[in-house]
Design a protein around this motif. Structure first.
Motif, mmCIF file in Angstrom:
data_model
loop_
_atom_site.group_PDB
_atom_site.id
_atom_site.type_symbol
_atom_site.label_atom_id
_atom_site.label_comp_id
_atom_site.label_asym_id
_atom_site.label_seq_id
_atom_site.Cartn_x
_atom_site.Cartn_y
_atom_site.Cartn_z
ATOM 1 N N VAL A 14 13.532 46.555 22.064
ATOM 2 C CA VAL A 14 12.499 46.471 21.053
ATOM 3 C C VAL A 14 13.146 46.174 19.706
ATOM 4 N N ALA A 15 12.734 45.114 19.063
ATOM 5 C CA ALA A 15 13.303 44.786 17.768
ATOM 6 C C ALA A 15 12.948 45.852 16.752
ATOM 7 N N LEU A 16 13.847 46.104 15.829
ATOM 8 C CA LEU A 16 13.576 47.113 14.806
ATOM 9 C C LEU A 16 12.460 46.693 13.866
ATOM 10 N N VAL A 310 16.679 54.450 18.519
ATOM 11 C CA VAL A 310 17.248 53.367 17.731
ATOM 12 C C VAL A 310 18.766 53.434 17.864
ATOM 13 N N HIS A 311 19.382 52.299 18.126
ATOM 14 C CA HIS A 311 20.831 52.279 18.306
ATOM 15 C C HIS A 311 21.397 50.960 17.801
ATOM 16 N N ILE A 312 22.702 50.881 17.753
ATOM 17 C CA ILE A 312 23.426 49.645 17.436
ATOM 18 C C ILE A 312 24.190 49.225 18.685
ATOM 19 N N THR A 313 23.969 47.992 19.127
ATOM 20 C CA THR A 313 24.691 47.449 20.277
ATOM 21 C C THR A 313 25.882 46.646 19.781
ATOM 22 N N LEU A 314 27.033 46.859 20.407
ATOM 23 C CA LEU A 314 28.249 46.113 20.091
ATOM 24 C C LEU A 314 28.514 45.109 21.208
ATOM 25 N N ASN A 315 28.940 43.921 20.852
ATOM 26 C CA ASN A 315 29.235 42.877 21.828
ATOM 27 C C ASN A 315 30.712 42.919 22.195
ATOM 28 N N GLY A 316 30.994 43.414 23.398
ATOM 29 C CA GLY A 316 32.381 43.534 23.840
ATOM 30 C C GLY A 316 32.918 42.314 24.549
ATOM 31 N N TYR A 410 26.353 40.549 12.087
ATOM 32 C CA TYR A 410 25.239 41.458 12.340
ATOM 33 C C TYR A 410 23.968 40.609 12.330
ATOM 34 N N VAL A 411 23.322 40.448 13.484
ATOM 35 C CA VAL A 411 22.137 39.598 13.581
ATOM 36 C C VAL A 411 20.891 40.444 13.345
ATOM 37 N N LEU A 412 20.038 39.962 12.453
ATOM 38 C CA LEU A 412 18.844 40.686 12.030
ATOM 39 C C LEU A 412 17.637 39.763 12.162
ATOM 40 N N SER A 413 16.533 40.297 12.693
ATOM 41 C CA SER A 413 15.306 39.520 12.802
ATOM 42 C C SER A 413 14.680 39.313 11.428
ATOM 43 N N ALA A 414 14.122 38.108 11.206
ATOM 44 C CA ALA A 414 13.457 37.820 9.932
ATOM 45 C C ALA A 414 12.226 38.691 9.735
ATOM 46 N N GLY A 415 11.694 39.227 10.819
ATOM 47 C CA GLY A 415 10.521 40.086 10.707
ATOM 48 C C GLY A 415 10.850 41.553 10.561
ATOM 49 N N SER A 416 12.071 41.857 10.248
ATOM 50 C CA SER A 416 12.517 43.250 10.222
ATOM 51 C C SER A 416 11.830 44.072 9.147
ATOM 52 N N SER A 417 11.662 45.350 9.465
ATOM 53 C CA SER A 417 11.101 46.293 8.512
ATOM 54 C C SER A 417 12.137 46.606 7.432
ATOM 55 N N HIS A 454 19.862 38.094 23.987
ATOM 56 C CA HIS A 454 20.054 37.808 25.411
ATOM 57 C C HIS A 454 21.295 36.965 25.681
ATOM 58 N N THR A 455 21.622 36.071 24.766
ATOM 59 C CA THR A 455 22.745 35.162 24.990
ATOM 60 C C THR A 455 24.073 35.713 24.501
ATOM 61 N N GLY A 456 24.055 36.841 23.783
ATOM 62 C CA GLY A 456 25.295 37.415 23.274
ATOM 63 C C GLY A 456 25.803 36.737 22.020
ATOM 64 N N ALA A 457 24.914 36.066 21.284
ATOM 65 C CA ALA A 457 25.318 35.370 20.048
ATOM 66 C C ALA A 457 25.275 36.339 18.867
ATOM 67 N N PHE A 458 26.069 37.395 18.968
ATOM 68 C CA PHE A 458 26.108 38.424 17.934
ATOM 69 C C PHE A 458 27.373 39.254 18.124
ATOM 70 N N ASP A 459 27.744 39.988 17.110
ATOM 71 C CA ASP A 459 28.736 41.054 17.236
ATOM 72 C C ASP A 459 28.038 42.414 17.190
ATOM 73 N N LEU A 460 27.070 42.540 16.286
ATOM 74 C CA LEU A 460 26.294 43.770 16.144
ATOM 75 C C LEU A 460 24.815 43.417 16.088
ATOM 76 N N VAL A 461 23.996 44.153 16.814
ATOM 77 C CA VAL A 461 22.542 44.066 16.670
ATOM 78 C C VAL A 461 21.980 45.474 16.807
#
Length: 567
Positions: A14-16, A310-316, A410-417, A454-461
């Protein structure tokens, strides 16, 4: 994009930017308004705020307007790109859900679809489902054992051409066979599976998922066949709306509402949309939104407790975070308490850092397994980076190694709160103190999951997992990826030990023993810094006062046939 409409009990990203949208039927206060004085604890696990009303007081007709948080392209909620809350929730409204859940998370058979479902053998474990013979798909065919068999085939993990989000539970099934007739199904498990009630929920029609091509592409842009009290009546990409109406061929109780309209909106636009009467409920969890919504005429503030973290996912799987020492340094450099305090400063009850990936603090089994990884230790973070070869270039400067700067995306949605944006900036500042540069990349809300998470195009989300009442719903989140499948493990981090523990827990029918195994796995998940848990997100919703059997349902499902407007 929360798993909000119909509450299928599945773990979902779920996006923040998304609001905590939930509802159901049951008892509970519908008008408990948070005030400035903090109480001692969040709502109890069974708490609801849904304005419960008998059907005699709910008028026939009317439209309910809701927000979704992006246009839906993949409607197959079992396909890896459909593992998104809005799609899952609407599909749950129009496809069979064999069990429904109350405010305590207890399940009962839905008699519209099942006459019975029970374990009929324990060695091996056999579950026998007897379908309601009245239950039919929108193509006129009866629900049958073949629907179960086809869904198992697609989700078993035996054929990688089916791009599935989660194989857990299904991969433990050894056979799906016909019972006394086509409306009886016998499911035999090769290994015991405690959470069998979460499987085949929703059930999908065999013709729509019978081949990898149909499974992966047959649900693009549409739901091909439905099988519930509601059906989809229209998709309007220009207006960004999806409309549902009662199915006239439905064999059960007639829904009260005439239609439900879902409109794609950025989370930041929802408060204004509610105040302009474009939608009928929204989140009131952000302080700036609550102040405006609570004083809006004809509005209830309804609260409840939900499985929502709510959590932070790291891309390993890419860049510096492939190194465990760097992931652990990131963990220690992040001040979870500071993030939680910033989020909760104006909430009516205290929020504390979450110490478990599988259990909420108001659930049996909760134990804080974070250990040293749950603490803020800037000196320890710097020491780990020193030992990993990242040179300290002084305050305010990124560390370097082999001519490269230590920089994370750190990838953030444009619709973020506001809270999500604030969180990203806090993480940026906190990691900067350790010499880790963070670049915040804001991407379109519609692309956030499909093209980045889904594609892993991030370091942190950062996003949420919700409604994982069954711990096996989180299996795919920590499942070891393969060459062709990532399942729900978007950070691609796992170990053989974690895999063994979560697999063993899923096969353990003794609840206390299973809890112990999940907590052992959780401790290792913290050690590997798969993801950094932040907090359990409370439910605080603004809802039109005239809406009945609707709102903050906690652990319960929504009853689409009972929700509606009071006479």
């Amino acid at each position: 994009m929360p798993r909000m409409f119909g509450r299928p009990v599945t773990a979902v990203a779920v996006a923040l930017s998304a609001v905590a949208l939930t509802a159901g039927c049951g008892s509970g206060s519908d008008d408990a308004k948070p005030d400035a004085k903090k109480s001692s604890a969040p709502p109890a696990v069974h708490a609801q705020g849904i304005n419960p009303q008998p059907l005699s007081k709910v008028k026939q007709g009317g439209t309910l307007k809701m927000a979704i948080h992006q246009w839906i392209s993949q409607w197959n909620s079992y396909q890896v790109d459909g593992n998104q809350g809005d799609a899952q929730s609407i599909v749950a409204q129009v496809e069979p859900s064999l069990f429904h859940y109350d405010a305590q998370g207890a399940s009962t058979v839905d008699k519209d679809f099942l006459l019975s479902a029970e374990v009929t053998s324990t060695s091996p474990q056999v579950v026998t489902y007897t379908l309601n013979p009245k239950a039919k798909w929108s193509d006129g065919k009866q629900l049958s054992w073949q629907d179960f068999a086809t869904q198992w085939k697609a989700l078993s993990g035996k054929d990688d051409r089916y791009l599935v989000a989660d194989t857990s539970g299904y991969e433990q099934i050894s056979s799906v066979t016909r019972g006394v007739d086509d409306q009886q199904v016998k499911i035999t498990f090769g290994k015991p599976y405690a959470d069998w009630k979460r499987l085949f929920r929703p059930l999908l029609p065999a013709p729509s998922i019978a081949t990898p091509e149909l499974f992966n592409k047959g649900w693009l842009g549409k739901v091909p066949i439905t099988g519930n009290s509601w059906k989809i009546s229209g998709y309007d990409k220009t207006a960004q709306t999806v409309s549902t109406v009662p199915d006239p061929n439905w064999w059960g109780a007639k829904p009260k509402l005439d239609s439900i309209i879902y409109r794609a909106l950025d989370g930041s636009a929802e408060t204004d949309a509610y105040l302009n009467k474009e939608i009928d409920y929204t989140s009131a969890i952000q302080p700036e939104d609550y102040k405006r919504l609570a004083k809006s005429p004809g509005t209830d503030i309804r609260s409840g407790a939900r499985w929502d973290e709510v959590h932070i996912t790291l891309n390993g799987a890419r860049g510096p975070l492939q190194d465990l020492a760097v992931r652990q340094a990131v963990d220690l450099a992040i001040d979870r308490q500071g993030i939680v305090a910033a989020f909760s400063k104006d909430l009516p009850f205290p929020v504390t850092p979450l110490g478990n990936h599988f259990f909420m603090p108001n659930q049996q089994g909760y134990k804080d397994n974070s250990g040293k990884w749950g603490s803020h230790d800037l000196a320890g973070a710097k020491k780990l980076l020193d030992s990993a070869g990242w040179k300290d270039n002084g305050a305010g400067k990124p560390r370097t190694k082999d001519g490269k700067q230590l920089t994370l995306q750190y990838v953030l949605s444009a619709g973020s709160s506001t809270s999500a944006t604030d969180q990203a900036q806090l993480v940026q500042a906190q990691l900067g103190q350790a010499g880790i540069a963070v670049k915040i990349q804001t991407v379109p809300a519609d692309d956030y999951f499909e093209k980045y998470v889904h594609t892993g195009a991030f370091d942190l989300v950062s996003f949420r997992n919700v409604d994982a009442i069954f711990q096996t719903l989180l299996y795919s989140t920590f499942q070891a990826p393969t060459a062709t499948q990532i399942y729900g493990n978007y950070g691609r981090i796992s170990t053989p030990q974690i895999q063994q523990l979560i697999s063993q827990a899923a096969q353990t029918t003794d609840q206390n023993a299973a809890i112990d195994l999940y907590n052992q796995a959780d401790a290792q998940i913290w050690d590997q810094v798969h993801s950094i848990e932040l907090y359990q997100r409370p439910q605080i919703l603004a809802v039109r006062s005239g809406l009945a059997n609707f709102g903050a349902s906690g652990l319960a499902d929504w009853d689409y046939n009972a929700m509606g407007w009071t006479a």
